[in-house]
Scaffold this motif. Structure first.
Motif, PDB file in Angstrom:
ATOM      1  N   HIS A   1      -6.386  -3.754   2.576  1.00  0.00           N
ATOM      2  CA  HIS A   1      -5.475  -4.305   3.566  1.00  0.00           C
ATOM      3  C   HIS A   1      -5.945  -4.098   5.006  1.00  0.00           C
ATOM      4  O   HIS A   1      -5.805  -5.000   5.844  1.00  0.00           O
ATOM      5  CB  HIS A   1      -4.062  -3.733   3.398  1.00  0.00           C
TER       6      HIS A   1
ATOM      7  N   LEU B   1      -4.840   0.360  -2.094  1.00  0.00           N
ATOM      8  CA  LEU B   1      -4.775  -0.978  -1.499  1.00  0.00           C
ATOM      9  C   LEU B   1      -4.995  -0.939   0.011  1.00  0.00           C
ATOM     10  O   LEU B   1      -5.357  -1.948   0.620  1.00  0.00           O
ATOM     11  CB  LEU B   1      -3.421  -1.611  -1.829  1.00  0.00           C
TER      12      LEU B   1
ATOM     13  N   ALA C   1       0.817  -1.211   0.000  1.00  0.00           N
ATOM     14  CA  ALA C   1       0.000   0.000   0.000  1.00  0.00           C
ATOM     15  C   ALA C   1       0.856   1.268   0.000  1.00  0.00           C
ATOM     16  O   ALA C   1       0.363   2.339  -0.349  1.00  0.00           O
ATOM     17  CB  ALA C   1      -0.961  -0.002   1.178  1.00  0.00           C
TER      18      ALA C   1
END
Length: 125
Positions: free
Chosen positions: A38, A34, A28
């Motif tokens: 996550h 992301l 990330a």
């Protein structure tokens, strides 16, 4: 045959999910969106270890193994090399607490780095 391949694929996915829980924060850093995948994955990983919940991936894998007519794990590559990584022998609640703390510590450190980068970018604007 299909059920065995599906169960083996699920074990591989399970391992990749565990790696993502541990290291996804680092990914990330490069791909910021992301973070939104996550963070819940990391929270789930910590909760499963700390509260000793049964992961649904494990239940699905066992179902597929039974549907394939297997009573347990065979001696294939996936069973021999990957399953001991996911299900180590001698796993106790104390070890699980430690693993949960490790996941939490790694991710807190990574997200502190994220915050520091975000703050620096914001100050530069």
């Amino acid at each position: 045959m299909f059920y065995r391949i599906a169960a083996d694929g699920l074990v591989l996915f399970h391992l990749l999910f565990i790696i993502f829980v541990l290291c996804g924060g680092l990914l990330a850093l490069k791909w910021r969106p992301l973070i939104w995948l996550h963070l819940p994955a990391a929270a789930w990983g910590v909760a499963v270890e700390v509260f000793q919940w049964m992961c649904p991936l494990t239940q699905w894998e066992n179902y597929l193994r039974m549907a394939a007519g297997q009573g347990g794990y065979g001696d294939g590559f996936i069973e021999h090399y990957l399953i001991p990584l996911i299900y180590p022998a001698g796993l106790t609640h104390t070890i699980q607490i430690g693993l949960g703390a490790l996941v939490l510590t790694i991710n807190v450190l990574v997200y502190l780095l994220h915050f520091k980068q975000w703050k620096a970018r914001r100050a530069a604007c």
